[in-house]
Design a protein around this motif. Sequence first.
Motif, PDB file in Angstrom:
ATOM      1  N   SER A 193       0.832  -1.538   0.340  1.00  0.00           N
ATOM      2  CA  SER A 193       0.109  -0.107   0.323  1.00  0.00           C
ATOM      3  C   SER A 193       0.581   1.273  -0.067  1.00  0.00           C
ATOM      4  CB  SER A 193      -1.109   0.019   1.618  1.00  0.00           C
ATOM      5  OG  SER A 193      -0.022   0.304   2.028  1.00  0.00           O
ATOM      6  N   LYS A 194       1.971   1.258   0.254  1.00  0.00           N
ATOM      7  CA  LYS A 194       3.108   1.938   0.468  1.00  0.00           C
ATOM      8  C   LYS A 194       3.865   2.068  -0.838  1.00  0.00           C
ATOM      9  CE  LYS A 194       4.158   3.257   3.746  1.00  0.00           C
ATOM     10  NZ  LYS A 194       5.544   3.430   5.803  1.00  0.00           N
ATOM     11  N   PHE A 195       3.924   1.050  -1.349  1.00  0.00           N
ATOM     12  CA  PHE A 195       5.241   1.184  -2.432  1.00  0.00           C
ATOM     13  C   PHE A 195       4.215   0.203  -3.743  1.00  0.00           C
ATOM     14  CE2 PHE A 195       6.984   0.027   1.765  1.00  0.00           C
ATOM     15  CZ  PHE A 195       8.329   1.305   1.619  1.00  0.00           C
ATOM     16  N   ASN A 196       5.029   1.077  -4.661  1.00  0.00           N
ATOM     17  CA  ASN A 196       4.212   0.764  -6.027  1.00  0.00           C
ATOM     18  C   ASN A 196       5.161   0.485  -6.938  1.00  0.00           C
ATOM     19  OD1 ASN A 196       2.120   0.755  -8.023  1.00  0.00           O
ATOM     20  ND2 ASN A 196       3.275   2.696  -8.643  1.00  0.00           N
ATOM     21  N   ILE A 197       4.998  -0.937  -6.888  1.00  0.00           N
ATOM     22  CA  ILE A 197       5.661  -1.851  -7.895  1.00  0.00           C
ATOM     23  C   ILE A 197       5.284  -2.904  -9.014  1.00  0.00           C
ATOM     24  CG2 ILE A 197       7.586  -3.860  -7.261  1.00  0.00           C
ATOM     25  CD1 ILE A 197       7.690  -3.134  -4.865  1.00  0.00           C
ATOM     26  N   LYS A 198       5.415  -2.300  -9.584  1.00  0.00           N
ATOM     27  CA  LYS A 198       5.433  -2.421 -11.313  1.00  0.00           C
ATOM     28  C   LYS A 198       4.641  -4.045 -11.712  1.00  0.00           C
ATOM     29  CE  LYS A 198       5.315   2.066 -13.490  1.00  0.00           C
ATOM     30  NZ  LYS A 198       6.677   3.107 -14.351  1.00  0.00           N
ATOM     31  N   TYR A 199       6.187  -4.720 -11.447  1.00  0.00           N
ATOM     32  CA  TYR A 199       6.241  -5.695 -11.772  1.00  0.00           C
ATOM     33  C   TYR A 199       7.441  -6.385 -10.707  1.00  0.00           C
ATOM     34  CZ  TYR A 199       5.633  -4.712 -16.826  1.00  0.00           C
ATOM     35  OH  TYR A 199       4.677  -4.685 -17.958  1.00  0.00           O
ATOM     36  N   PHE A 200       7.101  -7.954 -10.781  1.00  0.00           N
ATOM     37  CA  PHE A 200       8.315  -8.632  -9.237  1.00  0.00           C
ATOM     38  C   PHE A 200       8.782  -9.656 -11.169  1.00  0.00           C
ATOM     39  CE2 PHE A 200       4.947  -7.162  -6.448  1.00  0.00           C
ATOM     40  CZ  PHE A 200       6.534  -7.148  -5.410  1.00  0.00           C
ATOM     41  N   CYS A 201       9.779 -10.035 -10.347  1.00  0.00           N
ATOM     42  CA  CYS A 201      10.764 -11.596 -10.298  1.00  0.00           C
ATOM     43  C   CYS A 201      10.814 -12.049 -10.062  1.00  0.00           C
ATOM     44  CB  CYS A 201      11.808 -11.133 -11.940  1.00  0.00           C
ATOM     45  SG  CYS A 201      12.870 -12.228 -13.225  1.00  0.00           S
ATOM     46  N   VAL A 202      10.701 -13.667  -9.878  1.00  0.00           N
ATOM     47  CA  VAL A 202      11.214 -14.569  -8.330  1.00  0.00           C
ATOM     48  C   VAL A 202      11.537 -15.112  -8.616  1.00  0.00           C
ATOM     49  CG1 VAL A 202       9.833 -14.882  -5.961  1.00  0.00           C
ATOM     50  CG2 VAL A 202       8.838 -12.529  -7.303  1.00  0.00           C
ATOM     51  N   GLU A 203      12.263 -16.373  -8.544  1.00  0.00           N
ATOM     52  CA  GLU A 203      13.040 -17.443  -8.050  1.00  0.00           C
ATOM     53  C   GLU A 203      11.987 -18.398  -7.160  1.00  0.00           C
ATOM     54  OE1 GLU A 203      17.211 -19.524  -8.765  1.00  0.00           O
ATOM     55  OE2 GLU A 203      16.203 -19.397  -6.740  1.00  0.00           O
ATOM     56  N   ILE A 204      11.373 -19.541  -7.793  1.00  0.00           N
ATOM     57  CA  ILE A 204      10.171 -20.316  -7.243  1.00  0.00           C
ATOM     58  C   ILE A 204      10.759 -21.702  -7.006  1.00  0.00           C
ATOM     59  CG2 ILE A 204       8.040 -21.016  -6.192  1.00  0.00           C
ATOM     60  CD1 ILE A 204       7.044 -17.788  -7.922  1.00  0.00           C
ATOM     61  N   ILE A 205      11.494 -21.904  -6.446  1.00  0.00           N
ATOM     62  CA  ILE A 205      11.743 -23.115  -6.371  1.00  0.00           C
ATOM     63  C   ILE A 205      11.093 -24.129  -5.513  1.00  0.00           C
ATOM     64  CG2 ILE A 205      13.624 -25.305  -5.925  1.00  0.00           C
ATOM     65  CD1 ILE A 205      16.081 -22.877  -6.520  1.00  0.00           C
TER      66      ILE A 205
END
Length: 245
Positions: A193-205
């Motif tokens: 709600s405080k930080f506007n993040i357009k995209y995430f790239c996440v490693e999911i093992i």
Amino acid sequence: MSSSNSRLLNLTKKYPIFKKFYLFYNIYIRNYNFLYSGNQLGEEEELLSYFKKNYKGTYVDIGCFHPTKHSNTSKFYKRKWRGINIDLNPLTIDLFNFARPRDINICAAISDSAKSNDLYFIGDLSSENTLEKNHTKWLKKAFNYNQEKFFKKRIKTKKINDILEKYKFYDIDFMNIDVEGHEIKILKSLNLSKFNIKYFCVEIISQNYSKKHKNKILNYFKKNRYEIKFIDKIVGINYIFKKII
């Protein structure tokens, strides 16, 4: 870490005058092949395609590891983007300060709270150092590591919210998270709600603990109105999520 690299690192500890040479060697000689295309599975090229060529945005890379090798932010830096790079390895941050002086480079372990945690440590420049004991079980199985491979020590963790507030990073084009099984704790502590993040790239093992680990991350993004934009086709562990507007 190779034996030659270990010997050079030991020299820098004994004779600090060798430090700059070691950093240069680790970027421009030992990892020369990664200078122009360092990402592992096409994530960086995919992310680049979402933005106009002359656009200069912001990124945050948690678990940044190396400024060129296996990096999803190297080409963005060359395009004069501004970023925060965070890693728990001091040597990693030395490399970033050497290769990316325009970025904000921070040596810190990120978790859901500011407190002391167990770190399962392999080496000064290992991408497999982890705060997750369960993740060591997967590493042992996947890479045939024995128990002696890991050295347990206490380390102080920080919250990502505090770092983003300190540097006034409220609008972020993309956040890269690769922290060896600790991703969900960071995500759940992030104040969206405080930080506007357009995209995430996440490693999911998903092999970490069972499918529960993967499902927790997927459910987190669904709940917070993000859609899957990309899954690498080679291994299927790197996901890009886009904010639904």
